[in-house]
Enzyme design. Structure first.
Site, mmCIF file in Angstrom:
data_model
loop_
_atom_site.group_PDB
_atom_site.id
_atom_site.type_symbol
_atom_site.label_atom_id
_atom_site.label_comp_id
_atom_site.label_asym_id
_atom_site.label_seq_id
_atom_site.Cartn_x
_atom_site.Cartn_y
_atom_site.Cartn_z
ATOM 1 N N HIS A 237 9.202 11.482 15.078
ATOM 2 C CA HIS A 237 8.719 12.798 14.663
ATOM 3 C C HIS A 237 8.775 13.829 15.793
ATOM 4 O O HIS A 237 9.276 14.948 15.600
ATOM 5 C CB HIS A 237 7.284 12.677 14.143
ATOM 6 N N GLU B 48 0.818 -1.218 0.000
ATOM 7 C CA GLU B 48 0.000 0.000 0.000
ATOM 8 C C GLU B 48 0.849 1.263 0.000
ATOM 9 O O GLU B 48 0.541 2.236 -0.691
ATOM 10 C CB GLU B 48 -0.921 -0.024 1.223
#
Length: 619
Positions: A386, A163
């Protein structure tokens, strides 16, 4: 001089085909033939006669064959359509290996050569499938094994049918190709364990390719060119054999050029080490650079991360490894250093004397809720990479240059200065419809207070909020400044002095913007103060479409710019900060607070903010 009948092309008409001893039935225009005047003559009946023996003609007029095929390609090019396949063809591994080994002479010239895909055309006659060469072309294509377009850059996407590859990586590569950030001779390879052909892969990814709003000119032509340079490799279930096949095909397409190679490892964590090591052993560029892109999370804990790093460094140098986090490719992150180091108004204030607290907020609404890596949860997947990288860029000292290594050197100093998180300063949450994994809980929400023990940031709380399934989708950084000492207008601000505190807000979602909260006088005869926002809204100020974060980061890898990618020592320092909390979670000593799906998150987070004297940023 000898006349060869196989070199005869009827020349009575410039447009209509005519019969001849040649089987090609091609109409030719004399002015467009890529031959010189000494190579032809005219017969009495008007036919064009090519001079020379049969052996020399094959060698001297290969360019003519190319011209004819390109003419066919242009004639039929407008009708070419790559359609997604509904059912992928399968072949047994035995058949694939026999084609690879037993018929090497045939496959090298036909199956593995990029020229056929470049010169191939589609005929809408009901008898040819997408990508087939017309009968006329096939007669010439057998003689084109000596025609090759050397590639200067090869990009391999391992896990090409997944994906992520279909939805993000291939579209990003096409966007870079369209915009001119990839060389025209680039070769792109998709590698997976499925038995597919080149055309199957092109059909799979064709439906995902789009041109941005500001890039629409010749979009179809560029898309066809990009797809023609895309090839498929069946990696099989033996990574060593699969990467050897990939390296061999790369070598054929690269030719004699000093080509570079980039490998994007879009594979499950459990397969990462084996795939990376086999690439290191079998597929590195013989002359140019080799770089690999590794997807997060980078390990499950400090120990597993150390083992992963050790395995990667056994086959590659640190400068070859790019640990990618797509959230770091956002324009907001790149803007952090620009705002700090190119604006005099901010840098002198960027310290504990003027800044009261900094908040980093990443919340996903119901519509935006993502499934994080199975068993890793939001802490290992988002906070480790992050959030800590964002804090490092916010808090680092000015680097000596914009070189990636100089920036990384400053980031790792910040990470090593962050205290290990006290479990009492961490709030974990779990929305009520979420599941639990085999190790216990899999938090969907994390709020924490961090402190950096250095001279610039001593005593300044950095508060983070990361969650999914919340009421609002937002990605923001709030820098709240201290109160004005002895403020003359204190009585005019009102009871809540926090309303009169200056604040810098860097917003990525829902609409990218830079906001600065200031105090100003309300127009009128009285003296009333109001907190207003100076607003730079990107969509109003800049009309160009912002590139996707994968475009940004892949471009950086090709460019060799590594400042947004975690180095090994940064990865280790980030795990060291999280270790106490992860140990508590693994021992089941910390139970997450349940919250409503689509709500505001755990109530305990509000008390954590109050504990550290930080006003809650409105949801």
């Amino acid at each position: 001089m000898s006349l060869s009948p196989v070199a005869c092309f009827p020349f009575q008409s410039a447009t209509a085909p005519s019969s001849s001893v040649c089987s090609c039935h091609l109409a030719a225009s004399f002015s467009n033939f890529p031959v010189s005047s000494r190579d032809y003559s005219f017969s009495r009946n008007g036919s064009l006669v090519l001079n020379g023996g049969c052996s020399s003609l094959c060698r001297r007029f290969c360019g003519l064959k190319l011209w004819i095929l390109k003419s066919l390609n242009r004639r039929q090019g407008n009708n070419r359509k790559y359609q997604p396949v509904n059912e992928l063809k399968t072949r047994s591994e035995h058949t694939f290996l026999s084609n690879e080994q037993g018929s090497a002479e045939e496959t090298k010239a036909a199956d593995l050569r990029p020229e056929e895909h470049i010169l191939g055309t589609d005929l809408n006659d009901g008898f040819h499938r997408v990508g087939d060469l017309p009968p006329e072309s096939k007669q010439f294509s057998d003689g084109l094994s000596d025609v090759r377009r050397d590639a200067s850059l090869c990009i391999a996407v391992v896990g090409a049918t997944g994906e992520l590859a279909r939805g993000k990586i291939f579209p990003a590569l096409f966007a870079l190709y369209y915009s001119g950030y990839l060389p025209e001779d680039v070769a792109i390879f998709g590698v997976s364990r499925k038995n597919l052909t080149d055309e199957d892969l092109r059909s799979i990814i064709a439906s995902t390719l789009t041109c941005r709003v500001d890039h629409q000119e010749n979009c179809g032509d560029k898309m066809d060119a990009f797809l023609s340079r895309t090839y498929y490799i069946d990696g099989g279930y033996n990574n060593r054999d699969g990467m050897s096949r990939l390296a061999e095909r790369m070598k054929q397409i690269e030719g004699e050029s000093e080509a570079n190679r980039l490998f994007y490892l879009s594979v499950p964590q459990e397969a990462l080490v084996d795939v990376a090591c086999t690439i290191g052993d079998n597929a590195q560029a013989p002359r140019g650079w080799t770089r690999i892109i590794v997807e997060k999370p980078f390990g499950f804990n400090s120990h597993s991360s150390h083992q992963l790093t050790k395995s990667l460094l056994s086959k590659f140098e640190e400068k070859q490894i790019y640990r990618i986090d797509h959230m770091l490719g956002r324009n907001l992150i790149e803007n952090l250093t620009v705002l700090r180091f190119s604006n005099l108004v901010f840098e002198p204030l960027w310290n504990r004397t003027y800044i009261r607290n900094i908040q980093v907020i990443v919340s996903e609404s119901i519509a935006q809720t993502e499934k994080y890596s199975d068993g890793y949860g939001i802490i290992r997947d988002i906070v480790h990479s992050h959030i800590f990288q964002t804090i490092a860029l916010l808090a680092m000292e000015p680097p000596i240059s914009l070189d990636g290594e100089d920036i990384r050197n400053e980031k790792v100093k910040v990470l090593k200065s962050i205290r290990k998180i006290d479990p009492r300063d961490v709030i974990l949450g779990q929305y009520k419809s979420s599941s639990r994994d085999k190790n216990g809980v899999d938090p969907t929400y994390c709020a924490a207070a961090l402190y950096i023990d250095n001279a610039r940031w001593d005593g300044v709380p950095f508060l983070i909020r990361v969650g999914t399934g919340l009421i609002k989708h937002r990605v923001e950084i709030h820098v709240q400044f201290r109160h004005v000492p002895g403020n003359l207008y204190r009585e005019n601000i009102g009871i809540n002095i926090d309303l009169g505190t200056n604040e810098l807000i860097l917003r990525d979602k829902p609409d990218e913007a830079i906001l600065v909260k200031i105090n100003n006088k309300v127009p009128g005869l009285g003296l009333q103060l109001d907190a207003s926002e100076l607003n730079l809204l990107y969509k109003d100020r800049y009309k160009t479409e912002v590139p996707d974060s994968y475009e940004h980061l892949i471009h950086d890898v090709i460019d060799g710019d590594n400042h947004l990618f975690m180095r090994s020592d940064e990865v280790a320092a980030a795990w060291n900060i999280l270790s106490p909390v992860l140990e508590e979670i693994d021992k089941h000593h910390t139970a997450p607070e349940l919250y409503e799906f689509g709500g505001r998150g755990p109530v305990a987070a509000y008390y954590l903010w109050a504990k550290h004297g930080v006003p809650w940023a409105d949801d």
